[in-house]
Motif scaffolding. Structure first.
Motif, short mmCIF file in Angstrom:
data_model
loop_
_atom_site.label_atom_id
_atom_site.label_comp_id
_atom_site.label_asym_id
_atom_site.label_seq_id
_atom_site.Cartn_x
_atom_site.Cartn_y
_atom_site.Cartn_z
N LYS A 172 66.45 -12.39 -27.74
CA LYS A 172 65.13 -12.89 -28.10
C LYS A 172 64.12 -11.76 -28.29
O LYS A 172 63.19 -11.88 -29.07
N GLY A 173 64.29 -10.65 -27.60
CA GLY A 173 63.34 -9.54 -27.68
C GLY A 173 63.54 -8.62 -28.88
O GLY A 173 62.75 -7.70 -29.09
N LEU A 174 64.58 -8.85 -29.67
CA LEU A 174 64.81 -8.00 -30.84
C LEU A 174 63.79 -8.30 -31.93
O LEU A 174 63.20 -9.38 -31.96
N PRO A 175 63.60 -7.36 -32.86
CA PRO A 175 62.74 -7.64 -34.01
C PRO A 175 63.27 -8.86 -34.78
O PRO A 175 64.48 -9.15 -34.75
N GLU A 176 62.37 -9.56 -35.48
CA GLU A 176 62.75 -10.81 -36.16
C GLU A 176 63.93 -10.63 -37.12
O GLU A 176 64.84 -11.45 -37.14
N ARG A 177 63.92 -9.56 -37.88
CA ARG A 177 65.03 -9.34 -38.83
C ARG A 177 66.37 -9.28 -38.10
O ARG A 177 67.36 -9.86 -38.53
N ASP A 178 66.40 -8.58 -36.98
CA ASP A 178 67.63 -8.46 -36.20
C ASP A 178 68.04 -9.81 -35.60
O ASP A 178 69.24 -10.11 -35.50
N THR A 195 68.68 -21.20 -32.74
CA THR A 195 67.35 -20.82 -33.23
C THR A 195 66.34 -20.82 -32.10
O THR A 195 65.43 -19.97 -32.08
N GLY A 196 66.48 -21.73 -31.14
CA GLY A 196 65.59 -21.73 -29.98
C GLY A 196 65.81 -20.51 -29.11
O GLY A 196 64.86 -19.87 -28.65
N GLU A 197 67.08 -20.18 -28.86
CA GLU A 197 67.39 -19.01 -28.04
C GLU A 197 66.92 -17.71 -28.70
O GLU A 197 66.54 -16.77 -28.00
N LEU A 198 66.95 -17.68 -30.03
CA LEU A 198 66.53 -16.47 -30.75
C LEU A 198 65.05 -16.52 -31.13
O LEU A 198 64.54 -15.58 -31.74
N ASP A 199 64.37 -17.60 -30.77
CA ASP A 199 62.95 -17.78 -31.08
C ASP A 199 62.68 -17.62 -32.59
O ASP A 199 61.82 -16.88 -33.02
N LEU A 200 63.48 -18.34 -33.39
CA LEU A 200 63.34 -18.30 -34.85
C LEU A 200 62.68 -19.57 -35.35
O LEU A 200 62.79 -20.60 -34.79
#
Length: 74
Positions: A29-35, A69-74
């Motif tokens: 979740k803390g990675l940049p959005e693209r990643d 998508t929830g876990e990755l905050d997308l």
């Protein structure tokens, strides 16, 4: 065996069901959005590869997409 009928598919016969959710992507979740989008693509590819081998996920595809998508905050 537990006495319950084994799930089958019309094409492949008996199948193995993987209980989930597995794996968790919340640690990214803390990675940049693209990643995070790359990780989402990887998650979908992993699921597809498992299904292509005849494995069936207990988690529906829609639930999988919502979870990842929830876990990755997308």
């Amino acid at each position: 065996m537990n006495g319950l009928p084994q799930p089958t598919t019309a094409e492949k016969g008996p199948v193995s069901v993987i209980a989930g959710p597995w794996p968790s992507y919340s640690q990214f979740k803390g990675l940049p959005e693209r990643d995070r989008w790359v990780m989402y693509g990887s998650a979908k590819a992993l699921r597809q590869a498992l299904e292509d081998q005849g494995l069936v996920m207990a988690e529906t595809y829609d639930a999988f997409v919502r979870r990842v998508t929830g876990e990755l905050d997308l």
